[in-house]
Design a protein around this motif. Structure first.
Motif, mmCIF file in Angstrom:
data_model
loop_
_atom_site.group_PDB
_atom_site.id
_atom_site.type_symbol
_atom_site.label_atom_id
_atom_site.label_comp_id
_atom_site.label_asym_id
_atom_site.label_seq_id
_atom_site.Cartn_x
_atom_site.Cartn_y
_atom_site.Cartn_z
ATOM 1 N N MET A 23 8.438 -12.361 8.157
ATOM 2 C CA MET A 23 9.835 -12.717 7.955
ATOM 3 C C MET A 23 10.545 -12.780 9.302
ATOM 4 O O MET A 23 10.125 -12.152 10.259
ATOM 5 C CB MET A 23 10.533 -11.717 7.025
ATOM 6 N N GLU A 24 11.598 -13.570 9.355
ATOM 7 C CA GLU A 24 12.423 -13.706 10.543
ATOM 8 C C GLU A 24 11.594 -14.054 11.774
ATOM 9 O O GLU A 24 11.829 -13.553 12.860
ATOM 10 C CB GLU A 24 13.233 -12.435 10.776
ATOM 11 N N GLY A 25 10.602 -14.883 11.603
ATOM 12 C CA GLY A 25 9.794 -15.348 12.722
ATOM 13 C C GLY A 25 8.801 -14.336 13.263
ATOM 14 O O GLY A 25 8.289 -14.505 14.361
ATOM 15 N N GLY A 26 8.522 -13.292 12.532
ATOM 16 C CA GLY A 26 7.577 -12.283 12.996
ATOM 17 C C GLY A 26 6.972 -11.501 11.849
ATOM 18 O O GLY A 26 7.310 -11.698 10.689
ATOM 19 N N ILE A 27 6.086 -10.611 12.204
ATOM 20 C CA ILE A 27 5.435 -9.739 11.226
ATOM 21 C C ILE A 27 6.162 -8.393 11.245
ATOM 22 O O ILE A 27 6.426 -7.829 12.302
ATOM 23 C CB ILE A 27 3.950 -9.537 11.577
ATOM 24 N N HIS A 28 6.488 -7.890 10.063
ATOM 25 C CA HIS A 28 7.196 -6.620 9.932
ATOM 26 C C HIS A 28 6.479 -5.739 8.922
ATOM 27 O O HIS A 28 5.793 -6.227 8.029
ATOM 28 C CB HIS A 28 8.632 -6.835 9.454
ATOM 29 N N PHE A 44 0.843 -1.191 0.000
ATOM 30 C CA PHE A 44 0.000 0.000 0.000
ATOM 31 C C PHE A 44 0.880 1.244 0.000
ATOM 32 O O PHE A 44 2.077 1.185 0.202
ATOM 33 C CB PHE A 44 -0.957 0.005 1.196
ATOM 34 N N LYS A 45 0.259 2.375 -0.276
ATOM 35 C CA LYS A 45 0.959 3.660 -0.310
ATOM 36 C C LYS A 45 0.222 4.640 0.584
ATOM 37 O O LYS A 45 -0.967 4.473 0.841
ATOM 38 C CB LYS A 45 1.012 4.232 -1.725
ATOM 39 N N LEU A 46 0.924 5.656 1.053
ATOM 40 C CA LEU A 46 0.332 6.767 1.785
ATOM 41 C C LEU A 46 0.382 7.984 0.878
ATOM 42 O O LEU A 46 1.433 8.273 0.301
ATOM 43 C CB LEU A 46 1.109 7.048 3.073
ATOM 44 N N TYR A 47 -0.717 8.690 0.739
ATOM 45 C CA TYR A 47 -0.734 9.794 -0.212
ATOM 46 C C TYR A 47 0.224 10.913 0.189
ATOM 47 O O TYR A 47 0.686 11.664 -0.651
ATOM 48 C CB TYR A 47 -2.152 10.325 -0.427
ATOM 49 N N TRP A 48 0.590 11.041 1.471
ATOM 50 C CA TRP A 48 1.532 12.078 1.890
ATOM 51 C C TRP A 48 2.981 11.610 1.814
ATOM 52 O O TRP A 48 3.893 12.379 2.085
ATOM 53 C CB TRP A 48 1.205 12.602 3.285
ATOM 54 N N LYS A 49 3.217 10.345 1.456
ATOM 55 C CA LYS A 49 4.566 9.804 1.252
ATOM 56 C C LYS A 49 4.596 9.149 -0.124
ATOM 57 O O LYS A 49 4.657 7.940 -0.261
ATOM 58 C CB LYS A 49 4.928 8.784 2.332
ATOM 59 N N LYS A 50 4.566 9.962 -1.166
ATOM 60 C CA LYS A 50 4.385 9.462 -2.527
ATOM 61 C C LYS A 50 5.538 8.627 -3.049
ATOM 62 O O LYS A 50 5.353 7.798 -3.922
ATOM 63 C CB LYS A 50 4.128 10.638 -3.460
ATOM 64 N N ASN A 51 6.730 8.814 -2.538
ATOM 65 C CA ASN A 51 7.894 8.084 -3.054
ATOM 66 C C ASN A 51 8.105 6.748 -2.369
ATOM 67 O O ASN A 51 9.095 6.080 -2.638
ATOM 68 C CB ASN A 51 9.157 8.936 -2.904
ATOM 69 N N TRP A 52 7.222 6.360 -1.475
ATOM 70 C CA TRP A 52 7.395 5.148 -0.679
ATOM 71 C C TRP A 52 6.275 4.156 -0.931
ATOM 72 O O TRP A 52 5.132 4.528 -1.150
ATOM 73 C CB TRP A 52 7.419 5.492 0.809
ATOM 74 N N THR A 53 6.621 2.859 -0.881
ATOM 75 C CA THR A 53 5.650 1.772 -0.935
ATOM 76 C C THR A 53 5.838 0.947 0.337
ATOM 77 O O THR A 53 6.959 0.663 0.730
ATOM 78 C CB THR A 53 5.895 0.878 -2.165
ATOM 79 N N PHE A 54 4.729 0.566 0.949
ATOM 80 C CA PHE A 54 4.761 -0.167 2.213
ATOM 81 C C PHE A 54 4.140 -1.539 2.038
ATOM 82 O O PHE A 54 3.232 -1.718 1.238
ATOM 83 C CB PHE A 54 3.995 0.609 3.288
ATOM 84 N N GLN A 55 4.641 -2.471 2.831
ATOM 85 C CA GLN A 55 4.132 -3.834 2.739
ATOM 86 C C GLN A 55 4.240 -4.486 4.112
ATOM 87 O O GLN A 55 5.225 -4.302 4.828
ATOM 88 C CB GLN A 55 4.952 -4.617 1.720
ATOM 89 N N ILE A 56 3.217 -5.242 4.482
ATOM 90 C CA ILE A 56 3.243 -6.044 5.693
ATOM 91 C C ILE A 56 3.777 -7.417 5.282
ATOM 92 O O ILE A 56 3.225 -8.052 4.388
ATOM 93 C CB ILE A 56 1.837 -6.181 6.319
ATOM 94 N N VAL A 57 4.870 -7.860 5.918
ATOM 95 C CA VAL A 57 5.511 -9.113 5.524
ATOM 96 C C VAL A 57 5.747 -9.996 6.747
ATOM 97 O O VAL A 57 5.899 -9.511 7.862
ATOM 98 C CB VAL A 57 6.851 -8.863 4.790
#
Length: 87
Positions: free
Chosen positions: A29-34, A14-27
């Protein structure tokens, strides 16, 4: 993949409209959620707790990175100006 946050369905990534250059993802990994952010040529991640709001977690992750970068830049700038004074 979709997940529900405060009665709003958010796609992953997902993206935040106030942070246009960034993409975020819930993943998982490493035995946990990040939460992972990608943008401006870097990738950063932080632990994501089950009760966290994805938008707030994403925003605070980027805020920490921006503060860190600003601090490093100001330190470099101060060091550089001190070097010029001593020449």
């Amino acid at each position: 993949m979709f997940f529900k946050s405060s009665d709003v369905h958010i796609s992953n990534p997902f993206k935040l409209y106030w942070k246009k250059n960034w993409t975020f993802q819930i993943v998982h990994m490493e035995g946990g959620i990040h939460i992972e952010a990608k943008g401006l040529g870097i990738s950063i991640k932080a632990p994501f707790k089950p009760n966290d709001n994805p938008m707030i977690a994403a925003d605070s992750l980027i805020l920490r990175e921006e503060k860190n970068r600003r601090s490093l830049y100001n330190s470099w700038k101060l060091k550089r100006s001190n070097q010029k004074l001593h020449m």
